[in-house]
Each structure stands twice: as structure tokens, then as C-alpha cells.
Write a protein that holds these residues in place. Structure first.
Motif: not given
Length: 143
Positions: A39-42, A44-45, A48-49, A51-52, A96, A98
Motif C-alpha cells: 500500500e502506498v503511503t501518500e 494526497n488520495i 495515491k490512487i 501510484k497504486e 486499495g 481508495n
């Protein structure tokens, strides 16, 4: 038959135990290649979406037919889901918490209008995979 599950995050011990129960049952019909994406720790949702989604897309096996598990996907009965398992090289994706950038996924499946914890949903998915194989092989698991 090649089956893949790509999922964001790792299972806790309790969910892993349940997952393995069904994985063992599925192993009589197919092996499942489980690919876990960290899971990406970010904060900014939106980022994050993105990147994942990128990490997921990089892990999809070549020539695989992909199904993203989505609330906006196609609803189907267990028998229809079972018919998918007649194809080879399938990949099921659990995004993830989100979600993902859904524009990259043409085939979407919705198991329910309800929202499930992602760890529980992974168990639900593998149970449905086993149920599908039971249907296809006329095993009395599905009633």
C-alpha cells in the motif's frame, strides 16, 4: 490453468488462515499466483490512487484477461462467475482502500452493493473461485 490475484496490502494472520483454507481447496483445480502490492503511503488520495494503479498495471501477467473487482462492475450469479474460470490466464484485481483509476480496466465485476474490508474481500473472492470450480466440476459444494 493460470489464475492470478493482484491485491493492494497484505493479509493479517487471521485472514491469511481463511484465505489458505480456500487456496488449498482451489489447488485441486488450479494454482493461484497471489501478487501483493505494498500500500502506498501518500496523503494526497488522487496521487495515491495513481501510484497504486501504476504498480498494479506493472504486475499484470502478459496476455492475461483482467477483471477488476469494483462497485461499478457487472453483477453476476455464481454460475456466470464459474463460466469465467473456463478460460486460461485470468487475473482478478482488488485495489486499495481508495480504489484505482478504473479507466484502465475494461472488465469489472461487482459481487455486492455492500462495501467489504479489503482483507475480507480477498477471502470472499477465493471462496467464489472455489465455488466456481465446484460448479464447473459438479461438486456438491454449491447449492
Amino acid at each position: 490453468m493460470k489464475l492470478n490475484i493482484i491485491a493492494v496490502g497484505a493479509l493479517t494472520k487471521e485472514y491469511k488462515t481463511l484465505y489458505e483454507i480456500y487456496n488449498k481447496k482451489v489447488s485441486f483445480f488450479s494454482t493461484i499466483n497471489l501478487i501483493e502490492i505494498k500500500e502506498v503511503t501518500e496523503p494526497n488520495i488522487e496521487l495515491k490512487i495513481k501510484k497504486e494503479t501504476k504498480l498494479i498495471l506493472e504486475k499484470i501477467p502478459k496476455n492475461s484477461k483482467v477483471f477488476y473487482m469494483s462497485l461499478t462492475g457487472k453483477k453476476m450469479k455464481s454460475e456466470e462467475f464459474a463460466s469465467l474460470l473456463c478460460e486460461d490466464n485470468l487475473t482478478f484485481i482488488i485495489g486499495g482502500s481508495n480504489g484505482v483509476e478504473e479507466k484502465y480496466f475494461d472488465n469489472k465485476i461487482c459481487f455486492s452493493d455492500l462495501t467489504f474490508p479489503h482483507q475480507l474481500f480477498r477471502v470472499i473472492l477465493i471462496e467464489q473461485i472455489y465455488r466456481g470450480f465446484a460448479i464447473n466440476n459438479n461438486i456438491k459444494y454449491h447449492k
